[in-house]
Design a protein around this motif. Structure first.
Motif, PDB file in Angstrom:
ATOM      1  N   TYR A   1      33.852  46.981  44.066  1.00 50.32           N
ATOM      2  CA  TYR A   1      33.407  45.738  43.576  1.00 50.32           C
ATOM      3  C   TYR A   1      34.328  45.381  42.456  1.00 50.32           C
ATOM      4  O   TYR A   1      35.474  45.766  42.087  1.00 50.32           O
ATOM      5  CB  TYR A   1      31.941  46.089  42.682  1.00 50.32           C
ATOM      6  N   TRP A   2      34.449  43.969  42.367  1.00 49.87           N
ATOM      7  CA  TRP A   2      35.201  43.400  41.384  1.00 49.87           C
ATOM      8  C   TRP A   2      34.178  42.696  40.265  1.00 49.87           C
ATOM      9  O   TRP A   2      33.291  42.360  40.707  1.00 49.87           O
ATOM     10  CB  TRP A   2      36.132  42.245  42.097  1.00 49.87           C
ATOM     11  N   ARG A   3      35.053  42.469  39.252  1.00 50.45           N
ATOM     12  CA  ARG A   3      34.157  41.948  38.090  1.00 50.45           C
ATOM     13  C   ARG A   3      35.220  40.918  37.219  1.00 50.45           C
ATOM     14  O   ARG A   3      36.190  41.232  37.087  1.00 50.45           O
ATOM     15  CB  ARG A   3      33.572  42.971  37.170  1.00 50.45           C
TER      16      ARG A   3
ATOM     17  N   TYR B   1      36.959  39.105  34.324  1.00 52.25           N
ATOM     18  CA  TYR B   1      37.146  39.500  33.059  1.00 52.25           C
ATOM     19  C   TYR B   1      36.353  38.910  32.081  1.00 52.25           C
ATOM     20  O   TYR B   1      35.992  37.722  32.231  1.00 52.25           O
ATOM     21  CB  TYR B   1      38.674  38.974  32.612  1.00 52.25           C
ATOM     22  N   ALA B   2      35.962  39.521  31.051  1.00 52.87           N
ATOM     23  CA  ALA B   2      35.149  38.892  29.944  1.00 52.87           C
ATOM     24  C   ALA B   2      35.650  37.970  29.110  1.00 52.87           C
ATOM     25  O   ALA B   2      34.958  36.995  28.799  1.00 52.87           O
ATOM     26  CB  ALA B   2      34.227  39.877  29.127  1.00 52.87           C
ATOM     27  N   ARG B   3      36.807  38.174  28.895  1.00 55.51           N
ATOM     28  CA  ARG B   3      37.492  37.275  27.724  1.00 55.51           C
ATOM     29  C   ARG B   3      37.596  36.029  28.126  1.00 55.51           C
ATOM     30  O   ARG B   3      38.109  35.706  29.340  1.00 55.51           O
ATOM     31  CB  ARG B   3      38.885  37.872  27.374  1.00 55.51           C
ATOM     32  N   PRO B   4      37.194  34.784  27.302  1.00 57.83           N
ATOM     33  CA  PRO B   4      37.242  33.466  27.798  1.00 57.83           C
ATOM     34  C   PRO B   4      38.327  32.949  28.589  1.00 57.83           C
ATOM     35  O   PRO B   4      38.185  32.438  29.400  1.00 57.83           O
ATOM     36  CB  PRO B   4      36.919  32.653  26.430  1.00 57.83           C
ATOM     37  N   THR B   5      39.630  33.410  27.978  1.00 64.45           N
ATOM     38  CA  THR B   5      40.722  32.772  28.494  1.00 64.45           C
ATOM     39  C   THR B   5      41.083  33.556  29.800  1.00 64.45           C
ATOM     40  O   THR B   5      41.997  33.224  30.420  1.00 64.45           O
ATOM     41  CB  THR B   5      42.113  33.000  27.401  1.00 64.45           C
ATOM     42  N   LEU B   6      40.467  34.615  30.183  1.00 62.40           N
ATOM     43  CA  LEU B   6      40.788  35.522  31.200  1.00 62.40           C
ATOM     44  C   LEU B   6      39.757  35.296  32.173  1.00 62.40           C
ATOM     45  O   LEU B   6      40.029  35.919  33.498  1.00 62.40           O
ATOM     46  CB  LEU B   6      40.889  36.930  31.037  1.00 62.40           C
ATOM     47  N   ARG B   7      38.624  34.520  32.331  1.00 61.96           N
ATOM     48  CA  ARG B   7      37.551  34.603  33.141  1.00 61.96           C
ATOM     49  C   ARG B   7      37.966  33.937  34.352  1.00 61.96           C
ATOM     50  O   ARG B   7      37.225  34.045  35.334  1.00 61.96           O
ATOM     51  CB  ARG B   7      36.565  33.645  32.447  1.00 61.96           C
ATOM     52  N   VAL B   8      39.242  33.261  34.592  1.00 62.18           N
ATOM     53  CA  VAL B   8      39.447  32.810  36.019  1.00 62.18           C
ATOM     54  C   VAL B   8      39.825  34.063  36.826  1.00 62.18           C
ATOM     55  O   VAL B   8      40.365  33.692  37.898  1.00 62.18           O
ATOM     56  CB  VAL B   8      40.462  31.977  35.925  1.00 62.18           C
ATOM     57  N   ASN B   9      40.225  35.164  36.044  1.00 60.72           N
ATOM     58  CA  ASN B   9      40.632  36.362  36.681  1.00 60.72           C
ATOM     59  C   ASN B   9      39.671  37.422  36.996  1.00 60.72           C
ATOM     60  O   ASN B   9      38.536  37.366  36.237  1.00 60.72           O
ATOM     61  CB  ASN B   9      41.792  36.902  36.021  1.00 60.72           C
ATOM     62  N   ALA B  10      39.650  38.332  37.901  1.00 61.31           N
ATOM     63  CA  ALA B  10      38.858  39.474  37.763  1.00 61.31           C
ATOM     64  C   ALA B  10      39.579  40.784  38.168  1.00 61.31           C
ATOM     65  O   ALA B  10      40.747  40.860  38.767  1.00 61.31           O
ATOM     66  CB  ALA B  10      37.772  39.253  39.157  1.00 61.31           C
ATOM     67  N   ASP B  11      38.921  41.803  38.177  1.00 62.72           N
ATOM     68  CA  ASP B  11      39.404  43.203  38.224  1.00 62.72           C
ATOM     69  C   ASP B  11      38.591  44.010  39.435  1.00 62.72           C
ATOM     70  O   ASP B  11      37.466  44.036  39.141  1.00 62.72           O
ATOM     71  CB  ASP B  11      39.388  43.999  36.984  1.00 62.72           C
ATOM     72  N   VAL B  12      39.179  44.720  40.276  1.00 64.52           N
ATOM     73  CA  VAL B  12      38.479  45.682  41.219  1.00 64.52           C
ATOM     74  C   VAL B  12      38.464  46.930  40.134  1.00 64.52           C
ATOM     75  O   VAL B  12      39.290  47.670  40.027  1.00 64.52           O
ATOM     76  CB  VAL B  12      39.398  45.824  42.512  1.00 64.52           C
ATOM     77  N   GLU B  13      36.888  47.128  40.009  1.00 62.12           N
ATOM     78  CA  GLU B  13      36.831  48.384  39.291  1.00 62.12           C
ATOM     79  C   GLU B  13      36.874  49.519  39.799  1.00 62.12           C
ATOM     80  O   GLU B  13      37.037  50.598  39.315  1.00 62.12           O
ATOM     81  CB  GLU B  13      35.578  48.214  38.174  1.00 62.12           C
ATOM     82  N   LYS B  14      36.072  49.454  40.925  1.00 66.40           N
ATOM     83  CA  LYS B  14      36.137  50.768  41.808  1.00 66.40           C
ATOM     84  C   LYS B  14      36.110  50.491  43.189  1.00 66.40           C
ATOM     85  O   LYS B  14      35.601  49.388  43.847  1.00 66.40           O
ATOM     86  CB  LYS B  14      34.739  51.368  41.483  1.00 66.40           C
ATOM     87  N   VAL B  15      36.763  51.325  43.856  1.00 62.36           N
ATOM     88  CA  VAL B  15      36.727  51.212  45.589  1.00 62.36           C
ATOM     89  C   VAL B  15      36.857  52.699  45.900  1.00 62.36           C
ATOM     90  O   VAL B  15      37.706  53.610  45.470  1.00 62.36           O
ATOM     91  CB  VAL B  15      38.066  50.570  46.155  1.00 62.36           C
TER      92      VAL B  15
END
Ligand code: COA
Length: 172
Positions: free
Chosen positions: A77-79, A81-95
């Motif tokens: 899954y990816w999620r 980023y929580a920070r408002p200025t980073l919300r256009v991005n996401a992180d693959v947290e686990k595979v």
């Protein structure tokens, strides 16, 4: 032949129990998926509920790979980023892919589906990280177009051991 489904809500108990077994097997085998020792079923349920909640809120996309006879072969899954200025991005947290199902292209398909769903969700940059000794995983990510943007020495602690963390990203 593996099947891939996007999670929309809570998993049924059989699937959750299968996924738990896969997690325990990978952690016991030394797999680098964020747990130094296998989580208890209660800890796993708490983590899963949190991921499902993020999916429901539109903050994450999770893909479940199914194997023969309804068994769980993998998960990722990816999620955002929580920070408002980073919300256009996401992180693959686990595979991860169950040990018995590795080396058949399931991981590659899982990561490709995560990349595709992130692109469709308008994510601009997808990041992920891997333990430095996880060369197979890093090779897989690089094959799918992720590039290394950093390297943190001795950042991952597993008991007394320290491992480097490799940071990768793909601009979508
Ligand atoms: C990393 C991981 C997700 C990769 O999943 P996987 O399903 O084994 O990955 P793939 O099968 O797509 O690719 C792995 C290798 O199998 C090869 N392969 C792909 N399809 C294949 C097939 N049909 N038959 C045989 N080999 C195949 C790939 O070429 C690749 O080779 P490489 O070692 O040269 O890169 C999995 O090994 C895993 O869960 N590891 C433990 C947890 C972990 O480390 N997760 C990542 C944290 S960052």
């Amino acid at each position: 032949m593996a099947t891939f489904v996007r999670i929309r809500g809570a998993l049924d108990e059989r699937t959750a129990a299968n996924l738990y077994s896969v997690v325990v097997g990978i952690v016991l085998g030394g797999g680098a998926i964020g747990w130094a020792s296998p989580p208890t079923r209660a800890e796993f349920d708490e983590w899963l509920a949190e991921v499902v909640g993020a999916v429901r809120d539109g903050e994450a996309v999770a893909v479940l790979a199914g194997g023969v006879g309804g068994a769980v072969a993998g998960f990722g899954y990816w999620r955002r980023y929580a920070r408002p200025t980073l919300r256009v991005n996401a992180d693959v947290e686990k595979v991860f892919v169950a040990a018995a199902d590795q080396g058949q292209g399931i991981g590659e398909r899982l990561v490709s589906l995560l990349v595709e769903s992130a692109r469709q969700a308008g994510i601009e940059t997808l990041t992920l990280d891997a333990r430095g000794d996880n060369v197979g995983a890093v090779r897989l990510y690089e094959r799918l177009g992720f590039t290394r943007y950093g390297h943190l020495p001795a950042f991952v602690a597993v008991g007394p051991y320290r491992y480097d963390q490799v940071l990768l990203a793909k601009r979508l």
